[in-house]
Design a protein around this motif. Structure first.
Motif, PDB file in Angstrom:
ATOM      1  N   ARG A 134       0.837  -1.205   0.000  1.00 10.58           N
ATOM      2  CA  ARG A 134       0.000   0.000   0.000  1.00 10.58           C
ATOM      3  C   ARG A 134       0.870   1.253   0.000  1.00 10.58           C
ATOM      4  O   ARG A 134       1.582   1.518   0.975  1.00 10.58           O
ATOM      5  CB  ARG A 134      -0.893   0.019   1.251  1.00 10.58           C
ATOM      6  N   PRO A 135       0.860   2.054  -1.053  1.00 11.53           N
ATOM      7  CA  PRO A 135       1.565   3.338  -1.026  1.00 11.53           C
ATOM      8  C   PRO A 135       0.757   4.361  -0.227  1.00 11.53           C
ATOM      9  O   PRO A 135      -0.430   4.105   0.025  1.00 11.53           O
ATOM     10  CB  PRO A 135       1.640   3.731  -2.499  1.00 11.53           C
ATOM     11  N   PRO A 136       1.333   5.536   0.119  1.00 15.14           N
ATOM     12  CA  PRO A 136       2.745   5.870  -0.119  1.00 15.14           C
ATOM     13  C   PRO A 136       3.689   5.149   0.841  1.00 15.14           C
ATOM     14  O   PRO A 136       3.279   4.670   1.888  1.00 15.14           O
ATOM     15  CB  PRO A 136       2.761   7.384   0.109  1.00 15.14           C
ATOM     16  N   TRP A 137       4.962   5.138   0.416  1.00 16.34           N
ATOM     17  CA  TRP A 137       5.977   4.378   1.150  1.00 16.34           C
ATOM     18  C   TRP A 137       6.965   5.303   1.853  1.00 16.34           C
ATOM     19  O   TRP A 137       7.292   6.378   1.362  1.00 16.34           O
ATOM     20  CB  TRP A 137       6.799   3.521   0.180  1.00 16.34           C
ATOM     21  N   LEU A 138       7.471   4.796   2.971  1.00 18.76           N
ATOM     22  CA  LEU A 138       8.656   5.368   3.612  1.00 18.76           C
ATOM     23  C   LEU A 138       9.800   4.377   3.362  1.00 18.76           C
ATOM     24  O   LEU A 138       9.699   3.206   3.734  1.00 18.76           O
ATOM     25  CB  LEU A 138       8.399   5.522   5.116  1.00 18.76           C
ATOM     26  N   ILE A 139      10.843   4.839   2.701  1.00 14.82           N
ATOM     27  CA  ILE A 139      11.974   3.944   2.395  1.00 14.82           C
ATOM     28  C   ILE A 139      12.933   3.960   3.579  1.00 14.82           C
ATOM     29  O   ILE A 139      13.449   5.013   3.957  1.00 14.82           O
ATOM     30  CB  ILE A 139      12.714   4.394   1.113  1.00 14.82           C
ATOM     31  N   ALA A 145       7.092   8.658  -0.279  1.00 18.17           N
ATOM     32  CA  ALA A 145       6.871   9.902   0.456  1.00 18.17           C
ATOM     33  C   ALA A 145       8.166  10.416   1.070  1.00 18.17           C
ATOM     34  O   ALA A 145       8.391  11.623   1.164  1.00 18.17           O
ATOM     35  CB  ALA A 145       5.833   9.672   1.544  1.00 18.17           C
ATOM     36  N   GLY A 146       9.015   9.506   1.493  1.00 13.88           N
ATOM     37  CA  GLY A 146      10.245   9.946   2.131  1.00 13.88           C
ATOM     38  C   GLY A 146      11.166   8.786   2.441  1.00 13.88           C
ATOM     39  O   GLY A 146      10.859   7.635   2.141  1.00 13.88           O
ATOM     40  N   GLN A 147      12.305   9.157   3.032  1.00 12.45           N
ATOM     41  CA  GLN A 147      13.274   8.147   3.447  1.00 12.45           C
ATOM     42  C   GLN A 147      13.552   8.303   4.935  1.00 12.45           C
ATOM     43  O   GLN A 147      13.431   9.393   5.488  1.00 12.45           O
ATOM     44  CB  GLN A 147      14.578   8.280   2.649  1.00 12.45           C
ATOM     45  N   MET A 195      12.380  11.637   6.916  1.00 12.18           N
ATOM     46  CA  MET A 195      11.238  11.617   7.833  1.00 12.18           C
ATOM     47  C   MET A 195      11.508  10.666   8.982  1.00 12.18           C
ATOM     48  O   MET A 195      12.175   9.648   8.803  1.00 12.18           O
ATOM     49  CB  MET A 195       9.984  11.069   7.127  1.00 12.18           C
ATOM     50  N   GLY A 196      10.934  10.979  10.139  1.00  9.42           N
ATOM     51  CA  GLY A 196      10.810  10.021  11.221  1.00  9.42           C
ATOM     52  C   GLY A 196       9.426   9.375  11.129  1.00  9.42           C
ATOM     53  O   GLY A 196       8.627   9.715  10.248  1.00  9.42           O
ATOM     54  N   GLY A 228       0.758  10.531   5.776  1.00  5.01           N
ATOM     55  CA  GLY A 228      -0.141   9.509   5.227  1.00  5.01           C
ATOM     56  C   GLY A 228       0.556   8.258   4.727  1.00  5.01           C
ATOM     57  O   GLY A 228      -0.021   7.463   3.969  1.00  5.01           O
ATOM     58  N   VAL A 229       1.809   8.041   5.161  1.00  8.17           N
ATOM     59  CA  VAL A 229       2.542   6.835   4.743  1.00  8.17           C
ATOM     60  C   VAL A 229       1.800   5.572   5.186  1.00  8.17           C
ATOM     61  O   VAL A 229       1.348   5.472   6.325  1.00  8.17           O
ATOM     62  CB  VAL A 229       3.972   6.858   5.343  1.00  8.17           C
TER      63      VAL A 229
END
Lengths: 361, 361
Positions: free
Chosen positions: B26-31, B57-59, B74-75, B83-84
């Motif tokens: 499910r997106p969005p993703w946090l890498i 969305a972010g790393q 991002m934390g 919304g990750v």
């Protein structure tokens, strides 16, 4: 792809832990027929008695059983007295499940310390009563469809010893029977030969083996390598084939097995009454390939791992061929392939083993 | 062989139950890059950002991390606010295990209701803290190497829609990258095309797929059929290949995938700097096959399931080829194969998609 060549555990064998990565059954065996009515569903047990009579102490049959393997009838108590180490379920009812009527017999056997061996889809470990009884006594619950742990990725490295693999123009064309017949004929000549089982019935007959179609895909050739390890130069592993390179459902298994087996010798198994793959007659999409084409395709792939791979015979099922037709059929196949032809049930595989003797000894 | 064509459950996906038989992210993703020091170990996360920037969305990077995907840091709190829906582990440390230092981050994400996605050998479900946090919030723990349940046996039946499969002269020759590049080029032309993932990194990029080398052997072609189901006549499934038909460790996977994919079009991926299979240089036993031979072997097998199967291009990795050498190499390959040649990293796959357009539209 697991290029790191790490071992990866497949699903664990349930019940008592095994030290060996391969399934090994402890003889003597009690063949369990339960209340089976139909000989067709008792092929496993009857095959065990046919090929490994010396390991079969007796048979256990409930009332209503219409099958007789021709060996002594025993209950659990008699089996214990006779030193039986394994109860082998010799029946495969439609659906592959274990009927509730059998469970109490299996519980009593397990409680008496007798290993329970099953080749069915249903897992013995799904029956808590059987699990509890086995845990109490230390008996093993062996689902022969469950592959061993720690199968390596195939290496492709050449191993010492000789290997024969049976391959087929289709599924269910006598690959197991042919391999067993070749082992028997080799042993009758005093050769050092072992049947290597890759399917559940074969594993029960051999008392060990790997259900190669149940292995994780990345480890098919590794399982075949494990099954037929390096051996004395004059030793023959006679390996039971699976599926067919031309079968769209199972060809991956067949190719992984071919590469892992590294066969020196191949026997092509064929049912001349089939025009299409079994169960696929309707679509007409999958005709049985001409024998010469099957052989050529298989050799092209086999020589990647063994440049000397060659065919040494064609094993035919002539049960639906008239006596007049048979000799014409043999001549035709011999002309097409240049190989000896034999029906292992009718006349045995002497002609094929003669060819092996001529080419390899 | 499972001739009864019953579905058989593979190992269950742990955590929250999935309705679909396929992995779907499910997106969005946090890498998640953790504290990775080496770009080589961060290929998964960097690939996700390269191919699916719109889902990222972010790393998240810990102190000591030397990798930067060039997207917002991002934390967990910021990720929730953004919304990750999934934290995707973008790192593959040697050994494939999950370091203890990551566990607290993963627990916090799972507790916040964010799915955790891992392509590593170690299972998320082996970490009780992570399992407990996910259970509490309803987050899913997705081990993309774990195949879905209820994979059918392959049927070989023809399906509507068009399919392209990348195949290789070896492992690790750009089959995934080429398939992604073909999908991108097709979409740029307004074609209806979907990349179909068969390995863990591909699954993360696509957001769904089946780790085909982790499937039980009997179900390889069935998994490939499930992955590329019947579709509109002008739709292209662009399927990521695995292994190589000439690789003794993995050819079974490759053949099962070939049969299940039923490709109309094939692209051969090749690294001209390799003389022997990767990791097998020492033995000298496994030279890379000549391209024409690889093509012929593959077509012989592919046409069993699709009589119109044909090659449409050769994808080469020229990172170790000098500029002067390159045009000579392309000419040589074009002469040998009669196919367009392209390095997808250097000049893209326009030439290959031109050939597809000419032959299929």
């Amino acid at each position: 792809m697991n290029l790191a060549k790490q071992s990866r555990a497949s699903e664990p064998v349930e019940g008592h832990a095994q030290n060996s990565p391969m399934v090994r059954l402890r003889p003597p065996w009690l063949i369990y027929f339960g209340d089976v009515e139909d000989v067709g569903h008792a092929k496993t047990g009857l095959g065990l008695i046919q090929w490994r009579r010396e390991f079969c102490a007796g048979q256990m049959r409930a009332s209503g059983c219409h099958v007789d393997g021709g060996i002594p009838d025993m209950g659990i108590g008699e089996a214990v007295a006779a030193g039986v180490n394994s109860l082998v379920i010799g029946v495969a009812p439609a659906g592959g499940s274990i009927p509730p009527t059998w469970v109490s017999d299996l519980v009593r056997a397990a409680r008496a310390g007798i290993d329970i061996v099953s080749g069915m889809h249903a897992r013995l470990s799904d029956f808590p009563e059987i699990v509890a009884a086995a845990r109490e006594s230390g008996a093993r619950l062996i689902d022969v469809r469950t592959p061993p742990r720690n199968i390596p990725v195939g290496s492709g490295e050449r191993r010492s010893g000789k290997r024969l693999l049976t391959v087929g123009t289709d599924c269910a064309v006598g690959k197991k029977y042919t391999a067993l017949a070749v082992e028997k004929e080799m042993r009758a000549r005093g050769w050092n030969a072992d049947f290597r089982a890759t399917g559940q019935t074969g594993i029960m007959i051999a008392g060990q083996g790997v259900a190669i179609d149940s292995v994780i895909a990345d480890f098919i050739s590794g399982a075949a390598e494990m099954l037929s390890p390096a051996a004395a130069p004059d030793h023959w592993d006679v390996i039971e084939g699976q599926g067919s390179l031309s079968h769209p459902s199972f060809a991956g298994v067949s190719l992984g097995l071919l590469h892992g087996a590294q066969p020196d010798a191949l026997v092509l198994c064929h049912d001349p009454s089939r025009k299409f793959l079994l169960g696929m007659e309707g679509s007409g999409s999958f005709p049985i390939l001409p024998l010469a084409q099957s052989i050529e395709q298989c050799l092209g792939l086999a020589r990647r791992v063994n440049v000397n791979a060659r065919f040494v015979g064609v094993s035919v099922n002539t049960s639906r061929v008239s006596p007049e037709e048979r000799s014409r059929l043999y001549e035709e196949i011999a002309r097409e392939t240049g190989l000896p032809v034999a029906d292992p049930i009718r006349e045995g595989v002497k002609a094929i083993v003669d060819r092996i003797a001529a080419e390899f000894r």
